[in-house]
Motif scaffolding. Sequence first.
Motif, short mmCIF file in Angstrom:
data_model
loop_
_atom_site.label_atom_id
_atom_site.label_comp_id
_atom_site.label_asym_id
_atom_site.label_seq_id
_atom_site.Cartn_x
_atom_site.Cartn_y
_atom_site.Cartn_z
N ARG A 282 -22.97 8.20 -55.16
CA ARG A 282 -23.71 8.07 -53.67
C ARG A 282 -23.84 6.87 -53.03
O ARG A 282 -23.62 6.80 -52.10
CB ARG A 282 -24.85 9.02 -53.59
N ALA A 286 -21.72 5.14 -50.08
CA ALA A 286 -22.69 4.58 -48.90
C ALA A 286 -22.03 3.16 -48.50
O ALA A 286 -22.13 2.67 -47.21
CB ALA A 286 -23.83 4.64 -49.09
N ARG A 325 -21.34 12.78 -44.82
CA ARG A 325 -22.58 11.88 -44.79
C ARG A 325 -23.20 12.49 -43.67
O ARG A 325 -24.63 12.60 -43.62
CB ARG A 325 -22.02 10.64 -44.61
#
Length: 332
Positions: A282, A286, A325
């Motif tokens: 994750r 990002a 997201r």
Amino acid sequence: MHDDTAPTDRVRRGRKPPQVQDPSPLTVGFVLVPDFPLMAYTAAVEPLRAANTLSGCELYRWWHAAPGGGMVQASNGLGILTDVAVGTGEIAADRVFVCAGGNPASFDDPSLFAWLRGLARRGVTLGGISGGPYLLARAGLLAGRRCTLHWEHVPAFEERYPGIDVVRSLFEIQGDRITCSGGIAALDLMLDLIGRDHGAGLAAGVSDWFLHNQIREGLSPQRMDLRQRFGVRDPRLLRVLAAMEANLESPLSREALADLARVSARQLERLFRDGLGCGLHRHYLALRLDRAHQLARESALSRAEIASATGFASADELSRAERRRRRQAAGI
């Protein structure tokens, strides 16, 4: 008894002491592009005013220009009335700084670029602040030079100008080209120039006046180090975080990152959750999505090119990751 009024070897009776001439002022121009960053501009111009005040003489003069002249608005909405319009003929200048922010990649003004090239031919030292170096590159004035600019603009700049050597420093001075990353770094740049022009003592005095208790060198990094940015101390985790940021176009596998940390993949996942509060995948995703957002905002790259530059197989895969997201952020 010593006579204090007696003539010395240097000042004979009947002669006036030699007059000390103030140095000729240097003229500095500021080209303000609409949506320019006010903090960076202020950090550049205020040290010149302070140098004049502290020295008791006019060491610097300055003027403002903008495309079309008139009032130019900063990114926070404040307007500054300029003195001249871009394209003005034989205006006096020793140094001219282009101050730009927002999305310099989308700014296109051939008259500005031609004017800057004309100033360069006249021997004027040209500089760029924050996104200003992007416009110097657009004008063809950074070829074969080393430069810096705000870290937010670097990815798009490197994609568009792969032949220009970009360093992530506060400022770079290379002869008649000066580039600065912006923000408070503009204060450090001007202190360096004041020191070169009029000595380290005056530069220190200006720095002290602005409660700036450490003059940073140009090669100082723009951003906090990873330890400060993420609040982590584990050297294993720091090595992996650095490798992630350096490998966004071709993401490293979880196993390769674990090898860098010299731990198992399972242990590395635990380090991420304990240190950053999220999993390795994750966090890496990002970083890549943030870079894609920067490129979309500040470059003319296509969606497919942005996807390739951030490690996605296609524009569709990038779009799916962005939608996931957004849903996660909305708690859906």
